[in-house]
Design an enzyme around this catalytic site. Structure first.
Site, short mmCIF file in Angstrom:
data_model
loop_
_atom_site.label_atom_id
_atom_site.label_comp_id
_atom_site.label_asym_id
_atom_site.label_seq_id
_atom_site.Cartn_x
_atom_site.Cartn_y
_atom_site.Cartn_z
N THR A 57 21.25 18.80 104.37
CA THR A 57 21.02 19.26 105.92
C THR A 57 19.49 19.54 105.93
O THR A 57 18.67 19.05 106.18
CB THR A 57 21.93 20.00 106.45
N LYS B 131 24.65 20.61 97.98
CA LYS B 131 23.66 20.81 99.39
C LYS B 131 23.66 22.16 99.54
O LYS B 131 24.69 22.92 99.22
CB LYS B 131 23.99 19.74 100.15
N THR C 232 30.89 28.33 97.61
CA THR C 232 29.66 27.90 97.57
C THR C 232 29.37 27.02 98.88
O THR C 232 29.95 26.91 99.83
CB THR C 232 29.74 26.78 96.33
N ASN D 99 15.76 28.70 111.20
CA ASN D 99 16.92 29.08 111.75
C ASN D 99 17.06 29.52 113.30
O ASN D 99 17.88 29.62 113.73
CB ASN D 99 17.53 30.16 111.00
#
Lengths: 419, 419
Positions: A165, A191, A202, A414
């Protein structure tokens, strides 16, 4: 402990595993009719297919909000008695917090089962991406038959790319080792670069092996190793809703199945540790906006839990992470984070050293600062891989946690993830 | 509940409290001999002095690493039977993790006691700033007699300025109220903008009142109100080593001393809540690098602890904080943080709304996303005060947590704090 060798091949390193990946437009819509089906856009859907029925073990997020794919995968494995043949996984949409989430996840399994001619409950399904957006099923309907067609024993990198991503690099690692006199292989892909936090399973991780291991021993090995690898990784302290770590064993190496905690089990666990530790380090290095890999080793702890809790507390501290970005030997922040770790030890015995390939420097002894050369500290901290060494001087046990610095780019990435 | 009125005066609002503050060069060395003793540099040391012996209550950090001043203050109050006359507090150095920390803190008390002609155990001492640097005592020796000389009933702002570190504004608040038929006053000052985290006492906070309250009731009120104000504040999830919240009562209002949980006690607690809530909001607004005040209200919770834990979990999430900075209605991150809150409730009943002075918008119902206008969301989130409303629909209890967004400037400030 060095009874393994690093090899190429990721999730296709083990015998009996094919994989494929392609772009189907989960986020941006189906490829244009005039484009080649394999667009130059980043892959966003992947398939893994095993030649034989495999034993499967999983560890999942502990978030109360669980992605629909996790719910469906758990139900599938319960129905199939822990057997799996295939994995279908998309990026670009987490299929979480949607009213039709389970329906869509089930449809992904059904489509995959149909294309591969296997029972739907032998399909593991996973999704990663934005939470709360309806998963478009058309791109998946388009992709699944193509993925089945493209499956190859060299498809590992296509698949590893598809699950990325905000990752900037693909994450794959594999080893070979000998168990029961047979050469075995174990490899994985992962990932994740933000929303990675201790105490959850995780991010998305898929590991395959040809070593024959019983379902119970497979789960046992996975749970033990997750605790000291992925669960010791923190990028930002957030816990994702979709985190899944699946371990799938084909048994095609031909070794006697591992059914007890014998020597082979130790060898297998060590191989699993090597793969998961290296994937963990890749995840930490690729933390959102990270410029430095930070490793915190807590040693001479009274027990494993204490060592883990202390090492994670340091790795997670935003103030410490900022100091690392600023290359500032602000060891007070390290001791501060040790001090608020919820564990029982004597703070007045704590030693702290900082280290990197440029050397090692004592900055704190017995809970108090010691004089040190600021130039030496600067030299150490300007490296891109930093080690923080905490000695509790209260026992014999060590643990390692991995993380990264907190940077402008973390905020940038973010502040605008959805768009 | 509106039985109070906001007034000026901070820690000098209550009868019987003088204060002073000045620059003495804790961090940058003594003022030059040619300078006026009151330099134009920011004040870095403050004194509070009460006309009479006061009852004192305190709440301190839960970090295992405790600043030497906390250790000394606790010992002093134990010796004096909870009585205090004076506070001496410096910024620029936390006097923590130093081998000679206690010695230096004791010396600060001794100097203060000498200048004010009171017993040393009636002095409350506090320090804030960098951890692990030896506290220079010369500037303090220089400052204490001057501080004593300068004490004034209008010295509150001088003192409030002196305790600032990376704070960009001073924090003072005071109210008056009537207890036992007498007009009472209660006011405070606070410092802190980073390293503020739930589950510790607070940053440095000093509150004075002339209301007569017994030591037990004073401690009870302070502990209760800290829980729902300072402990519901998070800037970065770090817990400081020096956090101290002191409440000192002179009794000079002349009311009958509050010794039980009677009506006056409720009135007193309400006044304390008003002051501490408003200081908390000031701290959140001035969070390091903050551009937005974020308030999270968790309502319809089964109990207070659940409401607090959920509200704090949201306020603390770095991913959520970045989304607020980016003005992105990424409610999935809110629900995700609700989901990993360590409390017991049904995630499938959770509602989420976002609100500001520009309106209110439902973004999640029963744990799943609902369609909403992105334009409306943008309009709401571009304001500088944002409310996140979480409904658990599992009870009757509410709690509020305060925080701020995570910005480039947070990283900048903390990448280079020591220098």
């Amino acid at each position: 402990m060095e009874n393994f060798e690093t090899i190429n091949g990721g999730i296709c390193a083990a015998k009996g595993f094919k994989a494929s990946g392609l772009y189907c437009g989960i986020k941006h819509g189906l490829p244009d009719g005039n484009e080649s089906p394999i667009s130059n856009k980043k892959n966003d859907i992947a398939m893994i297919f095993a030649d034989v029925e495999c034993n499967a073990a999983g560890v999942y997020t502990s978030n109360k909000v669980k992605g629909a794919p996790i719910v469906v995968t758990k139900k599938n494995l319960a129905k199939s008695g822990g057997k799996a043949r295939a994995v279908i996984v998309n990026s670009g949409n987490a299929n979480t917090c949607n009213a039709d989430g389970e329906e869509k996840a089930l449809e992904m399994c059904r489509l995959t089962a149909e294309a591969l001619n296997i029972p739907a409950e032998q399909v593991i399904v996973a999704s990663t991406g934005v939470i709360g957006l309806t998963l478009p099923i058309e791109p998946i309907k388009y992709a699944v038959p193509l993925l089945a067609e493209k499956l190859s024993y060299e498809g590992n990198t296509e698949a590893a790319t598809a699950i990325m991503t905000t990752d900037t690099v693909k994450k794959e690692y594999a080893v070979k080792f000998v168990a029961g006199g047979k050469e075995c292989h174990l490899g994985g892909m992962a990932k994740g670069s933000g929303m990675i936090h201790p105490n959850m399973a995780t991010t998305l991780n898929f590991i395959t092996t040809d070593c024959a291991v019983s379902p119970e021993m497979l789960q046992k090995a996975l749970s033990e190793i997750v605790k000291i690898t992925y669960n010791c990784l923190s990028v930002d302290g957030d816990q994702s809703t979709n985190d899944t770590c699946m371990l799938i064993a084909s048994g095609l190496a031909g070794n006697t199945e591992i059914t007890t905690e014998n020597d082979d089990f130790q060898i297998f666990k060590n191989a699993l540790y090597q793969v998961m530790k290296n994937l963990t380090i890749m995840l930490a290095k690729d933390g959102e906006g990270a410029t430095k890999l930070i490793t915190c080793v807590c040693s001479s702890a009274p027990d494993l839990d204490t060592a883990i809790i202390v090492a994670k507390s340091v790795i997670r501290s935003p103030l410490f992470k900022c100091a690392m970005f600023g290359e500032d030997a602000n060891w007070g922040r390290i001791l501060c984070a040790v001090g608020y770790a919820e564990a029982d030890f004597d703070i007045n015995k704590v030693d702290v050293d900082i280290a990197s390939r440029s050397g090692k420097l004592a900055v704190c002894r017995n809970g108090a600062g010691v004089d040190f050369s600021e130039e030496k500290a600067e030299e150490i901290l300007k490296e891109d891989e930093i080690e923080i060494l905490i000695g509790l001087n209260s026992g014999e046990v060590s643990a390692t946690a991995w993380g990264c610095d907190l940077t402008y780019d973390y905020v940038k990435i973010n502040g605008d993830y959805r768009s």
